[in-house]
Design a protein around this motif. Structure first.
Motif, PDB file in Angstrom:
ATOM      1  N   ASP A  61       1.010  -1.441  -0.069  1.00 53.39           N
ATOM      2  CA  ASP A  61       0.122   0.028  -0.043  1.00 53.39           C
ATOM      3  C   ASP A  61       0.739   1.170  -0.091  1.00 53.39           C
ATOM      4  OD1 ASP A  61      -2.375  -1.693   0.093  1.00 53.39           O
ATOM      5  OD2 ASP A  61      -2.230  -1.633   2.249  1.00 53.39           O
ATOM      6  N   ALA A  62       0.756   2.159   0.907  1.00 54.65           N
ATOM      7  CA  ALA A  62       1.546   3.337   0.893  1.00 54.65           C
ATOM      8  C   ALA A  62       2.727   3.036   2.036  1.00 54.65           C
ATOM      9  CB  ALA A  62       0.808   4.492   1.498  1.00 54.65           C
ATOM     10  N   GLY A  63       2.906   1.621   2.554  1.00 54.37           N
ATOM     11  CA  GLY A  63       3.804   1.792   3.408  1.00 54.37           C
ATOM     12  C   GLY A  63       5.120   0.573   3.119  1.00 54.37           C
ATOM     13  N   HIS A  64       5.749   0.179   3.875  1.00 49.44           N
ATOM     14  CA  HIS A  64       6.859  -0.885   3.455  1.00 49.44           C
ATOM     15  C   HIS A  64       6.753  -1.893   4.617  1.00 49.44           C
ATOM     16  CE1 HIS A  64       8.992   2.195   1.146  1.00 49.44           C
ATOM     17  NE2 HIS A  64       8.464   3.132   2.192  1.00 49.44           N
ATOM     18  N   LEU A  65       6.804  -3.223   4.114  1.00 53.31           N
ATOM     19  CA  LEU A  65       6.804  -4.449   4.958  1.00 53.31           C
ATOM     20  C   LEU A  65       8.192  -4.938   4.934  1.00 53.31           C
ATOM     21  CD1 LEU A  65       4.735  -6.318   6.306  1.00 53.31           C
ATOM     22  CD2 LEU A  65       4.722  -7.810   4.113  1.00 53.31           C
ATOM     23  N   THR A  66       8.562  -5.193   6.462  1.00 51.51           N
ATOM     24  CA  THR A  66      10.009  -5.672   6.591  1.00 51.51           C
ATOM     25  C   THR A  66       9.903  -7.175   6.236  1.00 51.51           C
ATOM     26  OG1 THR A  66      10.528  -3.799   8.083  1.00 51.51           O
ATOM     27  CG2 THR A  66      11.822  -5.829   7.858  1.00 51.51           C
ATOM     28  N   VAL A  67      10.731  -7.708   5.241  1.00 50.92           N
ATOM     29  CA  VAL A  67      10.851  -9.325   4.918  1.00 50.92           C
ATOM     30  C   VAL A  67      11.832  -9.846   5.880  1.00 50.92           C
ATOM     31  CG1 VAL A  67      10.927 -10.987   3.292  1.00 50.92           C
ATOM     32  CG2 VAL A  67       9.890  -8.728   2.756  1.00 50.92           C
ATOM     33  N   ASP A  68      12.866  -8.930   6.074  1.00 49.43           N
ATOM     34  CA  ASP A  68      13.886  -9.598   6.738  1.00 49.43           C
ATOM     35  C   ASP A  68      14.897  -8.533   6.762  1.00 49.43           C
ATOM     36  OD1 ASP A  68      15.368 -11.604   8.243  1.00 49.43           O
ATOM     37  OD2 ASP A  68      15.504 -13.136   6.405  1.00 49.43           O
ATOM     38  N   TYR A  69      16.226  -8.997   7.357  1.00 53.15           N
ATOM     39  CA  TYR A  69      17.150  -8.188   7.438  1.00 53.15           C
ATOM     40  C   TYR A  69      18.684  -8.920   7.228  1.00 53.15           C
ATOM     41  CZ  TYR A  69      17.931 -10.188  12.149  1.00 53.15           C
ATOM     42  OH  TYR A  69      18.006 -11.129  13.108  1.00 53.15           O
ATOM     43  N   LEU A  70      19.687  -8.125   6.629  1.00 54.15           N
ATOM     44  CA  LEU A  70      21.066  -8.574   6.619  1.00 54.15           C
ATOM     45  C   LEU A  70      22.019  -8.013   7.440  1.00 54.15           C
ATOM     46  CD1 LEU A  70      21.219  -8.100   2.797  1.00 54.15           C
ATOM     47  CD2 LEU A  70      20.379 -10.201   3.849  1.00 54.15           C
ATOM     48  N   THR A  71      22.950  -8.926   8.041  1.00 57.11           N
ATOM     49  CA  THR A  71      23.929  -8.496   8.918  1.00 57.11           C
ATOM     50  C   THR A  71      25.313  -8.901   8.023  1.00 57.11           C
ATOM     51  OG1 THR A  71      24.326 -10.805   9.773  1.00 57.11           O
ATOM     52  CG2 THR A  71      22.647  -9.040  10.675  1.00 57.11           C
ATOM     53  N   ALA A  72      26.454  -8.567   8.705  1.00 59.24           N
ATOM     54  CA  ALA A  72      27.772  -8.742   8.017  1.00 59.24           C
ATOM     55  C   ALA A  72      27.836 -10.065   7.468  1.00 59.24           C
ATOM     56  CB  ALA A  72      28.880  -8.421   9.008  1.00 59.24           C
ATOM     57  N   ASP A  73      28.245 -10.269   6.221  1.00 62.24           N
ATOM     58  CA  ASP A  73      28.670 -11.250   5.418  1.00 62.24           C
ATOM     59  C   ASP A  73      27.662 -12.075   4.727  1.00 62.24           C
ATOM     60  OD1 ASP A  73      31.189 -10.918   6.292  1.00 62.24           O
ATOM     61  OD2 ASP A  73      30.987 -12.081   8.012  1.00 62.24           O
ATOM     62  N   GLU A  74      26.299 -11.567   4.834  1.00 63.65           N
ATOM     63  CA  GLU A  74      25.129 -11.999   4.157  1.00 63.65           C
ATOM     64  C   GLU A  74      24.955 -11.093   2.668  1.00 63.65           C
ATOM     65  OE1 GLU A  74      22.779 -13.275   8.304  1.00 63.65           O
ATOM     66  OE2 GLU A  74      21.955 -11.652   7.100  1.00 63.65           O
ATOM     67  N   VAL A  75      24.198 -12.023   1.816  1.00 67.86           N
ATOM     68  CA  VAL A  75      24.196 -11.437   0.505  1.00 67.86           C
ATOM     69  C   VAL A  75      22.768 -11.247  -0.059  1.00 67.86           C
ATOM     70  CG1 VAL A  75      26.320 -12.635  -0.133  1.00 67.86           C
ATOM     71  CG2 VAL A  75      24.032 -13.699  -0.446  1.00 67.86           C
TER      72      VAL A  75
END
Length: 890
Positions: free
Chosen positions: A317-331
């Motif tokens: 819609d007008a927002g953003h849905l967080t699917v996941d996050y990345l930390t160091a050494d992830e692609v």
């Protein structure tokens, strides 16, 4: 003395050296090749090139054999060689770091136990004992080099001959990677000759990198030459490639930086005073995060997060849905690249990748990724959560700073980053919405930064404060965290130091008192070095560092000699470093409600573990079945003893005496949180199921008949009441915490029991003020009568205790009905005042609800524990009587 001008960094009030560098020293530094090409005119007048060098650099002298950097130590500075040379240990097997480093001293079992009676009675007492660890963390000789005391190798020639090293000479630079990324040193470096070094702290290095492109390119080239090739060789994504192809990838890989290195200032502004990002602020937060890749745009290559965090989101819609996050050494981008390789269609990003705060990424060009990486992908490399590096991963308890520093080389994992395939999994799951809400909460509030975040399950927490008590015992009577904090659903993140991957609290400490421990990777504060400036507390975006006024052993406030103001120190959780039992808070929780979690390992995050409830019920069924099986076996044994003309009551009697003794050990374990005796929650589980087992054995022993004698009656009644109180306590501890969260009268957070009476007093004052206003505005006596007869007694004390316990709503509904009748006597102008009073009644009802449930949770042990200790005494008397009056007694 230097006078700070508006717009100049405050760190310049504390020059990196004991004195600012002179103009002659600055001229010499500017002759180094790294500085010679920098145009000083490109810098603003307030932050000039010469001032950056003057206040952010120092010149140090090292003797032959002196250790400049140690593998695994967290660095915050870079070095430039003015004269002399150094040796860099490139083989970790021959690196002397592990032999030289002295671990943080561990308490002996006796000294840990002695805290129970040696802790000071006054809060925050400091003893005048010099901590020798402030001088060095090495078990090596020390000598004076100028004004500094340095660790050095006594057998430098022999060590260098046996080890694999490379030399660095004049005009060369090292240490820049650790300085800019706030990561541990990647190698031990020692002085090969008498050495003159320019050491620049990371803030000055960052200013130069941001303001001069050539300086930045030189740093990137150094990283290519010294680290990137080894970095890629350790990755299974590249393990099938020969050196020539790896060299090509190394040369064409781009280094990109997004966000602000001092992101905590922006984040704190969005948070406000609550330390929690509200839903209204969420859009502002996400829009402040720079886009690395935008959803719907072409993928231009494979992205590897080198340092920092990134958010994977999807437009909704007008927002953003967080699917996941990345930390160091992830692609990021593997799935899209796979589709392009398979279909020939251009890769289009399915999600948006945003920088959370500050992030460094490696960008491997599209053609190289399609040619050398995608065709050789295996299912294991794509499966989320599977380590794609050498599986030498350590648990959070064993993870050292060295292992964290070499993340991609040794113990970390590059994981498949584009987790859009998870969307389909979660969207088909009934818990999908809850999962996404949890992910938004963790990412928005930067909880993902923690390596030891304190998660508390409020559906299991009974507010017993055992975690706080255990923490206080381990810290001279002073707890180092606050149990309340950010909350979402049934999980709360306590105000305890999370020992962040990116510890912004380290920024700006003038004495280095707050630092990352080289062995454990935990952030600790050296109390003897802390000057109480409060910089770390102001920098922490989570509010987990507190300033306290310290006292002498006599209980008097310590004061500064000149100003006579109280001396303050920074305090926070240190993960009970040095304690033989580890973190006391987690060890002491009797209901397994508290967990310390490394957010890098998603499988350990309890709020995202959808199978947690299933695992818990499986364990309960298994253990209950085991109790039933033991009772069945026991009944068969009793039958055999009866046939053999042996008294079966002898066996059951001694079995009961033994189980009663075991059951009381839980109280002993409660007092010994400082010793490594397994988690108290395991003891509680054993207490529960041994107690259930003893019920069956007690029935066998009494042959399920009522007692006849006085002593037997006492024992029988004592056992029955102890059992009933124990079962009641078990029920309360499982049911009431959920009611406190999801009942009709729940508040936004679980209230501290000790605060309820103060909140009630504030509410009572507000009620009286509102009532007087309404009485003065209304001609009728209807409200005055209600005020005097019903509402004054209602607000003056806790009411309807047992109605709240049994969830009876009649009393509060009676007040609401009386208020509704008052509408007949009020004008429309007074409706709002009456509605305000109605809300105050509802708040008071909620306070009473919280008080009633928490009071009962805290009170039932006052019945159960005395009964349990009575059952220790009565069976002993029973045994003595039986043996004294039975046949053959001595």
């Amino acid at each position: 003395m230097f006078e700070l001008k508006a717009g100049q960094p405050e760190r310049w009030l504390h020059p990196y050296g004991q004195e600012p560098l002179s103009d002659e020293q600055i001229d010499r530094i500017l002759m180094l090749p790294q500085f010679a090409h920098i145009d000083g005119n490109a810098f603003p007048d307030l932050i000039s090139l010469r001032d950056i060098i003057r206040y952010d650099a120092r010149i140090e002298t090292y003797q032959k054999g002196d250790i400049v950097t140690l593998l695994g130590d967290y660095g915050s500075s870079a070095f430039f060689i003015l004269a002399g040379s150094v040796r860099v240990f490139i083989d970790k097997d021959t690196d002397p770091a592990e032999k030289l480093r002295r671990p943080h001293p561990k308490q002996s079992l006796y000294s840990a136990l002695a805290q129970l009676w040696r802790n000071d009675k006054e809060p925050e007492v400091r003893h005048p004992v010099q901590d020798e660890r402030n001088q060095s963390a090495l078990q090596v000789h020390h000598r004076h080099s100028g004004e500094a005391t340095r660790a050095y190798l006594t057998d430098i020639e022999e060590t260098l001959n046996k080890a694999k090293t490379v030399p660095l000479g004049e005009n060369q630079m090292f240490g820049e990677i650790s300085a800019l990324a706030r990561t541990p040193r990647t190698a031990t470096i020692v002085a090969e000759t008498t050495l003159l070094l320019v050491e620049m702290r990371w803030q000055g290095l960052r200013e130069l990198r941001l303001r001069n492109r050539q300086f930045r390119d030189n740093l990137d080239q150094l990283y290519r030459e010294r680290s990137l090739l080894n970095y890629l060789q350790r990755s299974p994504y590249f393990d099938h490639l020969d050196d020539s192809v790896l060299q090509q990838i190394t040369l064409e890989t781009r280094f990109e930086t997004y966000g602000s290195f001092e992101w905590n200032g922006i984040f704190r502004k969005i948070q406000g005073r609550s330390y929690q990002v509200s839903p209204a602020k969420r859009k502002e937060l996400i829009e402040a995060e720079p886009e690395i890749v935008k959803e719907g745009c072409p993928i231009t290559g494979l992205i590897i997060v080198r340092q920092g965090f990134a958010r994977i989101s999807k437009a909704l819609d007008a927002g953003h849905l967080t699917v996941d996050y990345l930390t160091a050494d992830e692609v990021f981008g593997l799935e899209e690249l796979q589709e392009q390789y398979r279909t020939g269609q251009p890769a289009i990003a399915k999600n948006t990748l945003r920088a959370i705060g500050y992030v460094d990424v490696l960008h491997i060009p599209l053609e190289l990724a399609l040619t050398h990486i995608v065709p050789f992908l295996t299912e294991g490399k794509l499966r989320k959560g599977v380590s794609v590096f050498s599986p030498q991963t350590s648990s959070i308890q064993k993870s050292s700073s060295i292992q964290q520093s070499r993340s991609i080389q040794e113990s970390s994992s590059i994981q498949e980053s584009n987790h859009s395939h998870q969307d389909s999994v979660h969207q088909n799951s009934p818990n999908w919405a809850e999962h996404q809400a949890q992910m938004n909460f963790l990412v928005d509030n930067r909880i993902i930064n923690g390596t030891a975040a304190m998660f508390i399950n409020t559906d299991r927490c009974v507010n017993c404060d055992e975690c706080v008590s255990a923490c206080a015992t381990n810290h001279n009577g002073n707890p180092r965290f606050i149990r309340h904090g950010l909350s979402h659903d049934h999980w709360s993140i306590a105000n305890a130091c999370m020992h962040c991957v990116d510890p912004v609290c380290l920024i700006g400490c003038p004495t280095g008192a707050i630092n990352r421990n080289a062995q454990s990777g935990h952030i600790i504060i050296e109390d003897t070095l802390c000057i109480g400036c409060g910089t770390c507390a102001a920098s922490c975006p989570y509010g987990n560092i507190r300033m306290v006024e310290v006292r002498t052993p006599e209980g008097e406030l310590m004061r500064h000699a000149q100003s006579h103001k109280p001396v303050s120190k920074a305090t926070k959780c240190d993960m009970c470093i040095g304690s033989p039992a580890g973190p006391a808070c987690e060890q002491a929780c009797p209901h397994d409600a508290l967990k310390r979690v490394n957010m890098k390992h998603r499988s350990t995050i309890p709020s995202l573990d959808e199978g947690e409830s299933r695992k818990r019920w499986t364990r309960r069924i298994t253990l209950s079945s085991l109790v039933i099986f033991i009772l069945m076996v026991y009944s068969q044994i009793e039958a055999s003893l009866s046939e053999a003309l042996i008294s079966e009551q002898l066996l059951s009697g001694w079995f009961l005496v033994s189980t009663i003794g075991l059951l009381t050990l839980l109280s002993v374990r409660k007092k010994l949180s400082v010793l490594p005796l397994m988690k108290r929650s395991l003891w509680m589980q054993a207490h529960i199921y041994i107690g259930l087992l003893s019920i069956g054995v007690f029935g066998f022993h009494t042959q399920w008949r009522l007692p006849t004698g006085m002593l037997d009656t006492l024992i029988w009644c004592g056992f029955i009441f102890t059992t009933i109180s124990g079962i009641a306590g078990l029920f309360l501890s499982r049911y009431f915490p959920k009611r406190l969260r999801v009942g009709k009268n729940q508040s936004a957070e679980r209230l501290l029991f000790e605060r309820i009476r103060f909140l009630r007093a504030e509410l009572e004052k507000e009620f009286h003020d509102a009532s007087i206003k309404l009485i003065n505005n209304v001609a009728s006596r209807a409200y005055l009568d209600l005020y005097q007869a019903d509402l004054i007694p209602y607000f003056s004390s806790t009411r309807n205790f047992w109605c709240h316990i049994f969830n009876i709503r009649y009393p509060i509904q009676r007040y609401y009905k009386k208020l509704e009748l008052l509408n007949l006597y009020l004008d429309e102008e007074n409706y709002q005042d009456l509605e305000h009073i109605r809300r105050l009644i509802e708040k008071k009802d909620n306070l009473d609800f919280q008080y009633a449930l928490q009071k009962l949770l805290k009170s039932w042990p006052l019945l159960h524990i005395p009964l349990a200790f009575m059952m220790l005494v009565l069976p002993v008397i029973h045994v003595v009587v039986v043996y004294a009056f039975s046949k053959g007694a001595v």
